[in-house]
Design a protein around this motif. Sequence first.
Motif, PDB file in Angstrom:
ATOM      1  N   PRO A   1       0.803  -1.224   0.000  1.00 28.79           N
ATOM      2  CA  PRO A   1       0.000   0.000   0.000  1.00 28.79           C
ATOM      3  C   PRO A   1       0.833   1.269   0.000  1.00 28.79           C
ATOM      4  CG  PRO A   1      -0.060  -1.042   2.160  1.00 28.79           C
ATOM      5  CD  PRO A   1       0.642  -1.995   1.246  1.00 28.79           C
ATOM      6  N   GLN A   2       2.121   1.164   0.336  1.00 31.00           N
ATOM      7  CA  GLN A   2       2.993   2.332   0.322  1.00 31.00           C
ATOM      8  C   GLN A   2       3.770   2.448  -0.996  1.00 31.00           C
ATOM      9  OE1 GLN A   2       2.687   4.523   2.544  1.00 31.00           O
ATOM     10  NE2 GLN A   2       1.470   3.325   3.978  1.00 31.00           N
ATOM     11  N   ASN A   3       3.514   1.564  -1.940  1.00 31.03           N
ATOM     12  CA  ASN A   3       4.182   1.603  -3.246  1.00 31.03           C
ATOM     13  C   ASN A   3       3.143   1.302  -4.316  1.00 31.03           C
ATOM     14  OD1 ASN A   3       6.086   1.652  -5.313  1.00 31.03           O
ATOM     15  ND2 ASN A   3       6.730  -0.456  -4.964  1.00 31.03           N
ATOM     16  N   LEU A   4       2.237   2.248  -4.515  1.00 31.59           N
ATOM     17  CA  LEU A   4       1.112   2.030  -5.413  1.00 31.59           C
ATOM     18  C   LEU A   4       1.550   2.123  -6.868  1.00 31.59           C
ATOM     19  CD1 LEU A   4      -1.607   4.123  -3.555  1.00 31.59           C
ATOM     20  CD2 LEU A   4      -1.257   1.646  -3.487  1.00 31.59           C
ATOM     21  N   PRO A   5       0.873   1.409  -7.757  1.00 30.45           N
ATOM     22  CA  PRO A   5       1.237   1.441  -9.177  1.00 30.45           C
ATOM     23  C   PRO A   5       0.775   2.741  -9.828  1.00 30.45           C
ATOM     24  CG  PRO A   5      -0.759   0.171  -8.889  1.00 30.45           C
ATOM     25  CD  PRO A   5      -0.277   0.523  -7.506  1.00 30.45           C
ATOM     26  N   PRO A   6       1.396   3.138 -10.945  1.00 29.85           N
ATOM     27  CA  PRO A   6       0.835   4.242 -11.739  1.00 29.85           C
ATOM     28  C   PRO A   6      -0.577   3.886 -12.186  1.00 29.85           C
ATOM     29  CG  PRO A   6       3.029   3.609 -12.528  1.00 29.85           C
ATOM     30  CD  PRO A   6       2.605   2.568 -11.545  1.00 29.85           C
ATOM     31  N   LEU A   7      -1.407   4.900 -12.402  1.00 27.84           N
ATOM     32  CA  LEU A   7      -2.796   4.638 -12.777  1.00 27.84           C
ATOM     33  C   LEU A   7      -2.896   3.837 -14.070  1.00 27.84           C
ATOM     34  CD1 LEU A   7      -4.490   8.030 -11.849  1.00 27.84           C
ATOM     35  CD2 LEU A   7      -4.324   5.930 -10.499  1.00 27.84           C
ATOM     36  N   GLY A   8      -1.898   3.963 -14.943  1.00 32.47           N
ATOM     37  CA  GLY A   8      -1.927   3.216 -16.197  1.00 32.47           C
ATOM     38  C   GLY A   8      -1.611   1.743 -16.043  1.00 32.47           C
TER      39      GLY A   8
ATOM     40  N   HIS B   1      -5.009  -0.746  -6.581  1.00 33.18           N
ATOM     41  CA  HIS B   1      -4.893   0.665  -6.226  1.00 33.18           C
ATOM     42  C   HIS B   1      -6.157   1.049  -5.460  1.00 33.18           C
ATOM     43  CE1 HIS B   1      -4.416   5.001  -6.567  1.00 33.18           C
ATOM     44  NE2 HIS B   1      -3.213   4.820  -7.096  1.00 33.18           N
ATOM     45  N   PRO B   2      -6.048   1.890  -4.422  1.00 32.49           N
ATOM     46  CA  PRO B   2      -7.263   2.296  -3.696  1.00 32.49           C
ATOM     47  C   PRO B   2      -8.350   2.880  -4.592  1.00 32.49           C
ATOM     48  CG  PRO B   2      -5.326   2.969  -2.466  1.00 32.49           C
ATOM     49  CD  PRO B   2      -4.826   2.441  -3.778  1.00 32.49           C
ATOM     50  N   LEU B   3      -7.958   3.558  -5.687  1.00 29.27           N
ATOM     51  CA  LEU B   3      -8.958   4.179  -6.552  1.00 29.27           C
ATOM     52  C   LEU B   3      -9.796   3.157  -7.325  1.00 29.27           C
ATOM     53  CD1 LEU B   3      -7.052   7.297  -7.934  1.00 29.27           C
ATOM     54  CD2 LEU B   3      -8.947   7.250  -6.291  1.00 29.27           C
ATOM     55  N   HIS B   4      -9.432   1.884  -7.276  1.00 29.40           N
ATOM     56  CA  HIS B   4     -10.325   0.866  -7.811  1.00 29.40           C
ATOM     57  C   HIS B   4     -11.663   0.895  -7.071  1.00 29.40           C
ATOM     58  CE1 HIS B   4      -6.827  -1.448  -9.665  1.00 29.40           C
ATOM     59  NE2 HIS B   4      -7.739  -1.447 -10.626  1.00 29.40           N
ATOM     60  N   ALA B   5     -11.625   1.038  -5.772  1.00 33.07           N
ATOM     61  CA  ALA B   5     -12.841   0.893  -4.963  1.00 33.07           C
ATOM     62  C   ALA B   5     -13.244   2.156  -4.218  1.00 33.07           C
ATOM     63  CB  ALA B   5     -12.647  -0.243  -3.948  1.00 33.07           C
TER      64      ALA B   5
ATOM     65  N   VAL C   1      -8.492   1.545 -13.294  1.00 31.88           N
ATOM     66  CA  VAL C   1      -9.238   2.496 -12.462  1.00 31.88           C
ATOM     67  C   VAL C   1      -9.985   3.518 -13.307  1.00 31.88           C
ATOM     68  CG1 VAL C   1      -7.695   2.261 -10.487  1.00 31.88           C
ATOM     69  CG2 VAL C   1      -7.236   4.023 -12.190  1.00 31.88           C
ATOM     70  N   ASP C   2      -9.545   3.737 -14.549  1.00 33.88           N
ATOM     71  CA  ASP C   2     -10.206   4.697 -15.430  1.00 33.88           C
ATOM     72  C   ASP C   2     -11.224   4.041 -16.367  1.00 33.88           C
ATOM     73  OD1 ASP C   2      -9.078   7.050 -14.523  1.00 33.88           O
ATOM     74  OD2 ASP C   2      -7.288   6.824 -15.764  1.00 33.88           O
ATOM     75  N   GLU C   3     -11.544   2.782 -16.140  1.00 32.53           N
ATOM     76  CA  GLU C   3     -12.515   2.122 -17.007  1.00 32.53           C
ATOM     77  C   GLU C   3     -13.873   2.800 -16.876  1.00 32.53           C
ATOM     78  OE1 GLU C   3     -14.252  -2.352 -17.211  1.00 32.53           O
ATOM     79  OE2 GLU C   3     -12.101  -2.090 -17.502  1.00 32.53           O
ATOM     80  N   PRO C   4     -14.491   3.190 -17.979  1.00 32.99           N
ATOM     81  CA  PRO C   4     -15.774   3.905 -17.899  1.00 32.99           C
ATOM     82  C   PRO C   4     -16.833   3.101 -17.152  1.00 32.99           C
ATOM     83  CG  PRO C   4     -14.868   4.024 -20.121  1.00 32.99           C
ATOM     84  CD  PRO C   4     -14.016   3.057 -19.362  1.00 32.99           C
ATOM     85  N   GLY C   5     -17.520   3.786 -16.242  1.00 31.53           N
ATOM     86  CA  GLY C   5     -18.620   3.158 -15.510  1.00 31.53           C
ATOM     87  C   GLY C   5     -18.214   2.315 -14.329  1.00 31.53           C
TER      88      GLY C   5
END
Length: 413
Positions: free
Chosen positions: A331-338, A345-349, A388-392
């Motif tokens: 959790p302290q070494n998160l991947p790039p959004l791409g 990544h936390p932004l998944h959920a 994480v950027d998948e529409p919807g």
Amino acid sequence: MPHNSSNLQIPSPGRPGPAFSLTVHVHPAAATAAAALIASVAGAVMTETDHDPGLDLDRISADTDGPETLLRLRTLLRDRLGTALIHLGDPALDAAATGKITQRLCVPARTPRERALLDTEADHRVIQHLLLNPGSVDSCTGRRHRIALLSNASAVADLGPLPAAVVLPALESAAAHLRRTTGLDIYPLPINADTPEDFAATAAALAPGFAALCLSHTHPAYVGAVRAALEHTDTPVVDTTSHAHAVAVTAAALNALRHKAIPAGEARVTLTGAHHGGDLSGLLTAAGIRTLTLHQSGAPLVDPAGPADLLIDLTGVPAPRDGTPVLRACPQNLPPLGATASRAHPLHALPALLSAAARTRRLTPHSLLAAAFALAELAGPGRLLPSVDEPGLAQALASALIRDSAHPTDSQS
């Protein structure tokens, strides 16, 4: 937990990227020379060029692979181009200087009559209404749209505890992502708090003004104190690590086992650094993984029963020599959004968790489990996770959470 900024190491991406980039504005006659200078620096790459006819200037963007290359390129451009260099910008710092998010006025206030609805008499009338109808606060105020994004900078990447104010750029970036995906108003709030009790007291004092609190870049001890302080209130607490990241890791683990055709109930899974994962171990068990071994730091990874079916790594341990597949999820070494189709990544959920928490005013263990299953199902063929950027994505997860929000065995988490 004392703040310590000594021996500060700035993380480098290892390859050219926008975080370590420069933007050069030069007269057209100097554009070729500027491009040649960029090409001469190892670790730098030119990414964009265009011409502004209004200013009659060429703009050249270049990415570098870290702070040393960035400084070397900056110095070279200044020294060699001289007066031909009109402007040299740093996009990362320029983006941070904008504040990234802003407030907007949601009610008309042009005429004296409209402004009177924001005056004392109208406010008192609404307050009296709320005193008689205390359950209508959300319908008579903007609280249902507001999320407090809190941190005391006690767990910022691998930098350790830092002064609270320096986490603001990270909070503003998270706020921008969350605002874009949820439509909620996200308020980044760094808090000076050196003890869990102080942090919890501040969070509890802020809670009445927000639909939910979100904790980010915050040590688990502080997170636990806030959750305990607000346990019996109607303000849910969502943590980026123990909730959002744990959901994403669980979904990735379920798909990793599914791709190997191993049922979760029959899988042997090892988890390293469980104390970094918050609710992760409980969520993995609830998701059906019956044989979960918690690996202690410093202990050998070799299992007498043979290689595990999956190693979930939260600390960066070397890959086992026995061929055990490794799911990297520190959790302290998160991947790039791409790169979020293969790493959690936390932004998944997080957007869905916040949307559901703001709407239902609760976050439960069953909510997290429902989010993990739904996220796993939304991954495409052969992938561990959707991007994480998948529409919807956020809307689909939020719908799944709201459908399951009335689970009868839930208790406030």
